[in-house]
Design an enzyme around this catalytic site. Structure first.
Site, PDB file in Angstrom:
ATOM      1  CG  ASP A   1       9.026 -22.387   9.374  1.00 29.97           C
ATOM      2  OD1 ASP A   1       9.816 -21.496   9.027  1.00 29.97           O
ATOM      3  OD2 ASP A   1       9.273 -23.188  10.287  1.00 29.97           O
TER       4      ASP A   1
ATOM      5  CG  HIS B   1       8.354 -24.524  15.317  1.00 32.79           C
ATOM      6  ND1 HIS B   1       7.416 -24.091  14.410  1.00 32.79           N
ATOM      7  CD2 HIS B   1       9.501 -24.644  14.620  1.00 32.79           C
ATOM      8  CE1 HIS B   1       7.978 -23.961  13.220  1.00 32.79           C
ATOM      9  NE2 HIS B   1       9.254 -24.284  13.325  1.00 32.79           N
TER      10      HIS B   1
ATOM     11  CB  CYS C   1      15.383 -20.183  10.424  1.00 32.70           C
ATOM     12  SG  CYS C   1      15.219 -18.437  10.887  1.00 32.70           S
TER      13      CYS C   1
END
Length: 310
Positions: free
Chosen positions: A21, A217, A250
Site C-alpha cells: 500500500d 487502517h 490511495c
C-alpha cells in the site's frame, strides 16, 4: 518510559503495508532488489506481518508490476524468521491464480463501503464486487490460504461525504460471511475521529462482529491516525495496519495522504507498555534508508526524531 493504561490489549500485531500500500502510491518505481531488501529489513526489525505486493494488473498499479519477480525473492524469509507472514493483495481470480502459482499462503481482497469508490476503484457496484470476491475467497480457503478483507471508505468518501456505520457494517459482514478471516476497516481519506471509530466498532459489536475479527487502517490526512488507533485499542482491537515511514496514500482517492507511520505507532505503543516485538531503532533506520531510494525525507515524525531527516 512506559505507563500502562487500563482497558488496552497487552500486545498488538502490526500489519505492515509499506511494501504494498505504501509503494503503490509512490511516484518513484523502485528496483525489485530494493523492494526485496526492504521486506527483509522489515522482517529483521521484528515485524511479523508484512504485506509484500499486489497481483493487480500492471496497467492499474505499475509500481507493483514486478510481483512475479519480487515474491520468489522474499518467499523464503519465513524460514529465517519463523512466524513471518507475507500476505499479498489479489483483485480477482486471475490475481489469485498468479499468487497461488508462486506459493502465497495469505491473500487479501479490497472492497469498498461506498458505491462511488467501488465504481472508480473496481468498476463495479458494491454488490458486484462482492460477487467477484466470492469465488476468490472460496478457492483460497479451499486451498488452505488465509484471506483478509479490506474495506475502504469506512468513515468518509470524497464523493459521497460521511459514510454511515450501518452501511459499513452491512458490507463488512458480507465480506466476513464470504470467508474472510479478518476485516480491516479503512479510513481511506483520513476524515475519521475517535468518536466515529468508537461508534463504528460499537455498531459492529451490536451486529455480532467482535474486535477479534477486526483490524484498523488509518490515514493521517487530518492528523487523527494515532488518536483513532488509541480509540480502537480501547474498543478491543489488537491488529493495526501501518506503513513504514508513513509511505503511501490511495491512487484512486487524491485527497488521501500517507498511512499511519509504523514508527509513530510503535513509539505510542511502547509508551503504553504494549508489546509489538518491533525494534524501533532498526525500523527507523530502514525507513530512512528507503527514503534515500525515494529521494525524499520520511514523513514519519518518529523517524525524523530518531535518525534525522537527511
Amino acid at each position: 518510559m512506559s505507563v500502562r493504561a487500563d482497558g488496552l490489549p497487552t500486545r498488538v500485531r502490526i500489519h505492515e503495508v509499506g511494501p504494498r500500500d505504501g509503494l503503490q502510491n509512490e511516484s518513484v518505481a523502485l528496483p525489485v532488489g530494493v523492494k526485496a531488501e526492504f521486506i527483509a529489513r522489515l522482517a529483521q526489525a521484528g515485524l511479523t506481518t508484512v504485506e509484500a505486493t499486489s497481483f493487480v494488473h500492471p496497467k492499474w498499479v505499475p509500481q507493483l508490476a514486478d510481483a512475479e519477480e519480487l515474491f520468489p525473492q522474499v518467499s523464503a524469509l519465513p524460514q529465517k524468521y519463523p512466524g513471518l507472514r507475507l500476505p499479498v493483495l489479489v483483485p480477482n481470480e486471475r490475481g489469485l491464480d498468479r499468487a497461488l502459482a508462486l506459493g502465497a499462503t495469505e491473500i487479501a481482497v479490497f472492497g469498498s463501503a461506498t458505491e462511488t469508490f467501488a465504481a472508480r476503484n473496481l468498476n463495479r457496484t458494491v454488490a458486484e464486487s462482492l460477487e467477484m470476491f466470492a469465488p476468490v475467497v472460496h478457492r483460497a480457503t479451499e486451498a488452505g490460504v488465509r484471506v483478509r478483507g479490506y474495506l475502504s471508505m469506512c468513515f468518509g468518501d470524497p464523493w459521497e461525504g460521511p459514510v454511515g456505520a450501518e452501511q459499513v457494517v452491512s458490507v463488512g459482514k458480507a465480506l466476513l460471511e464470504l470467508g474472510c478471516a479478518e476485516l480491516s476497516l479503512g479510513d481511506t481519506i483520513g476524515t475519521g475521529t475517535p468518536g466515529q471509530v468508537e461508534a463504528l466498532l460499537g455498531a459492529f459489536a451490536a451486529a455480532g462482529v467482535g474486535p477479534e475479527q477486526l483490524a484498523v487502517h488509518f490515514h493521517d490526512t487530518y492528523g487523527q491516525a494515532l488518536a483513532n488507533t488509541l480509540a480502537a485499542l480501547r474498543c478491543g482491537v489488537s491488529v493495526v495496519d501501518a506503513s513504514a515511514g508513513g509511505l503511501g496514500g490511495c491512487p484512486y482517492a487524491k485527497s488521501a495522504t500517507g498511512n499511519l507511520a509504523t514508527e509513530d505507532l510503535v513509539w505510542m505503543l511502547n509508551g503504553l507498555g504494549i508489546e509489538t516485538g518491533v525494534d524501533l531503532a532498526a525500523l527507523a533506520t530502514t525507513s530512512q534508508w528507503l527514503a534515500g531510494h525515494l529521494g525524499r525525507p520520511s514523513p514519519s515524525r518518529a523517524v525524523r526524531a530518531l535518525v534525522g531527516s537527511d
